[in-house]
Design a protein around this motif. Structure first.
Motif, mmCIF file in Angstrom:
data_model
loop_
_atom_site.group_PDB
_atom_site.id
_atom_site.type_symbol
_atom_site.label_atom_id
_atom_site.label_comp_id
_atom_site.label_asym_id
_atom_site.label_seq_id
_atom_site.Cartn_x
_atom_site.Cartn_y
_atom_site.Cartn_z
ATOM 1 N N ALA A 158 0.815 -1.219 0.000
ATOM 2 C CA ALA A 158 0.000 0.000 0.000
ATOM 3 C C ALA A 158 0.848 1.269 0.000
ATOM 4 N N LYS A 187 -10.886 -1.711 2.225
ATOM 5 C CA LYS A 187 -10.940 -3.148 2.554
ATOM 6 C C LYS A 187 -11.802 -3.937 1.568
ATOM 7 N N ARG A 215 -7.942 -1.297 -1.478
ATOM 8 C CA ARG A 215 -7.312 -1.735 -0.238
ATOM 9 C C ARG A 215 -7.675 -0.815 0.934
ATOM 10 N N ASP A 251 -11.557 -6.302 -2.011
ATOM 11 C CA ASP A 251 -10.588 -7.078 -2.775
ATOM 12 C C ASP A 251 -10.211 -6.306 -4.048
ATOM 13 N N PRO A 252 -8.909 -6.010 -4.259
ATOM 14 C CA PRO A 252 -8.488 -5.262 -5.452
ATOM 15 C C PRO A 252 -8.917 -5.906 -6.763
#
Length: 446
Positions: free
Chosen positions: A346, A414, A411, A416-417
């Motif tokens: 990140a 929260k 991210r 899922d990418p």
């Protein structure tokens, strides 16, 4: 190299040639038997299971899909079902119980002795995707104060019934994990040495509540064939073996692929998934994307007079949409892969932003140049062609940066990418890309 034998089991059953059928089944691995019986009707599958030894029958049964397992449970005689369930590995029992209806779970648990039933229920109480759900109790545990001679005697005594004896768990009298020891190290060690002297005193392990994906990452990172699972007090509750890791990797890949296609996740194979389930999994996303994409009509209608004055600019709309969606999908796939492999974290967002700004600019100039020359095939106006090429440059740069940053944004929230790729990203780029295209071209030509 193993040669796969093509045998028509249904023909052998219909002929009543059970002697040949039994001989064929004895020569096949459980995985091959599973493939051979997959397309048989349930009543004929039951016939095959009657001819299999109980250990092989348990292995084959654990490989089947849940809907096939449920069909067979309904058809098995009580004694045969009990025999197969008792012979299954603990982790396979847990997986089966997860998928079965409550009445079937109650029936299956009744076949087990109280201690094993309690152990299975304890594991089932952990979260669905936790490491504990993958754990098996089929391993050899040693005490740290044992001599190597005593440890090897225990391996000989218990090893035949265990799933893995190459890496051995070392515990103290309170079951706390103290280390691991390789079988080969014990074989070459002095028989009077203590296990504590040759064991690895800093073992890699996961807690029972850790995610399965973390367990897979650790096993891959440290080249482990077995991974200890401990509770909150670091007491050993089981181990994860390499074959379970393969299943986790397959599930994670399935999940990412389906999320990148903008659909809810389903883990069952295509032909084992009901049509209605696919409709429920796919339709919400398709409706949402349709409504988002429909914003384009509002944008285009806002430039209706401009389009009427220069109709030719409508010919380049598909080019803008496709080019932006393509480049956005490319970079998002690269970033998501990097995140899943922990190559990108990140805190790397600004490095990615700078890097992709440069890459996007270069790609934008290349594609804009190609489009400028290509545009002369349908337009002799250099100003119009230059405006269209400039708009493409801006769209490419924007789409590349957006595709790179959306996984980082996911991210933060929260999410899922993987959701930020495929149709979702393409639709977002389509809508905003059209806005950019009309704004740039309108600014040049008006």
């Amino acid at each position: 190299m193993k040669i796969k034998v093509e045998i028509d089991l249904q023909e052998l059953i219909e002929k009543g040639d059970f002697k040949t059928l039994k001989r064929v089944l004895e020569q096949q691995d459980p995985a091959d038997v599973k493939e051979m019986i997959e397309k048989l009707p349930p009543d004929l599958k039951v016939v095959v299971f009657r001819l299999l030894p109980k250990d092989k029958a348990a292995e084959v049964f654990s490989e089947l899909e849940p809907d096939d397992q449920l069909e067979l449970i309904k058809l098995f005689r009580e004694e045969r079902l009990k025999e197969i369930f008792e012979s299954m590995d603990p982790d396979d029992k847990v997986e089966l119980l997860e998928e079965m209806p409550a009445n079937v779970v109650k029936k299956l648990l009744s076949y087990l002795p109280p201690q094993e039933r309690e152990e299975l229920l304890h594991i089932l109480n952990y979260p669905e995707d936790s490491a504990a759900r993958l754990a098996t109790t089929e391993y050899v545990e040693l005490f740290e104060d044992m001599t190597v001679r005593e440890a090897l005697e225990k391996v000989r005594r218990e090893g035949k019934k265990k799933e893995n004896i190459y890496s051995l768990m070392v515990i103290d009298r309170t079951r706390k994990l103290k280390g691991t020891v390789e079988l080969r190290d014990m074989i070459v060690a002095d028989p009077d040495q203590k296990v504590s002297e040759i064991m690895n005193k800093d073992p890699v392990f996961v807690h029972a509540t850790d995610d399965q994906e973390l367990a897979a990452e650790l096993m891959k990172k440290y080249d482990l064939i077995i991974l200890p699972v401990v509770d909150s007090e670091e007491r050993l509750i089981g181990v994860i073996t390499f074959d379970d890791l393969v299943d986790v990797i397959e599930e994670e890949a399935t999940e990412d692929i389906q999320k990148m296609a903008s659909m809810s996740v389903t883990y069952t194979p295509y032909f084992h998934t009901p049509v209605w389930k696919f409709i429920l999994k796919r339709s919400p996303w398709l409706v949402a994307l349709l409504l988002l994409e429909s914003i384009n009509s509002n944008i285009i209608s806002g430039y209706e007079k401009f389009l009427a004055s220069i109709p030719l600019i409508a010919a380049f709309i598909p080019t803008m949409m496709d080019a932006g969606g393509n480049i956005g999908s490319q970079i998002s796939a690269l970033i998501i892969r990097g995140m899943s492999l922990n190559e990108i974290t990140a805190k790397d967002w600004w490095k990615v932003l700078l890097r992709e700004s440069l890459i996007g600019s270069i790609l934008g100039f290349i594609l804009a140049g190609v489009l400028y020359l290509r545009a002369f095939l349908i337009s002799s106006d250099p100003t119009l062609n230059f405006a269209v090429a400039t708009a493409l440059l801006v769209v490419i740069l924007y789409a590349n940066i957006l595709g790179a940053l959306l996984p980082f944004i996911a991210r933060i929230f929260k999410i899922d990418p993987a959701f930020m790729a495929g149709p979702l990203l393409t639709t977002i780029v389509d809508v905003t890309g059209i806005m950019i295209y009309f704004y740039v071209v309108h600014s040049f030509l008006s």
